[in-house]
Design a protein around this motif. Structure first.
Motif: not given
Length: 133
Positions: A84-87, A91-93, A97-98, A106-115
């Motif tokens: 999974t790629q973010a910022m 990451y491993h699935q 984590k939040c 979970p894959i497909g759930n939304g996430f946000y980049e905050k601070d």
């Protein structure tokens, strides 16, 4: 005459006759000298991978993976499956984590980049709600 890929000494006919020699990575090796060039673990001929820095040197599976695969930003272990790629990080699935509640996103759930943190949808909404109150 060939030289052992591990000790660089000459491999003798007697070594071959006694079954003390194996051929891997385009070289002959005394069985006792076939070791991972990183961690020095003894290897059998079915456990050999090419070193990432010298194609004639042997590596064990773990060291091969550590030196040739990108690492997870969560646990720093090599990524051997889909990531999974973010910022701009991978990451491993199970490690994705939040940052607030530490639950796996979970894959497909939304996430946000905050601070500069990864936040799941539920925590993001809770933080937005708290700011409005």
């Amino acid at each position: 005459m060939s030289k052992c890929g591990g000790c660089l000494r000459t491999i003798t006919k007697q070594d071959v006759k006694n079954g003390k020699v194996i051929g891997v990575l385009d070289s002959l090796w005394h069985r006792d000298h076939l070791k991972c060039c990183y961690c020095r673990t003894h290897l059998s001929e079915d456990q050999v991978y090419r070193s990432s820095f010298d194609r004639f040197q042997a590596a064990c599976y773990n060291c091969y993976m550590m030196t040739t695969h990108p690492t997870c930003a969560g646990c720093f272990e090599p990524l051997m499956e889909k990531a999974t790629q973010a910022m701009d990080l991978l990451y491993h699935q199970k490690c994705f984590k939040c940052a607030l509640c530490r639950k796996v996103i979970p894959i497909g759930n939304g996430f946000y980049e905050k601070d500069d943190m990864i936040v799941d949808q539920k925590c993001y909404i809770m933080q937005c709600r708290e700011k409005l109150l």
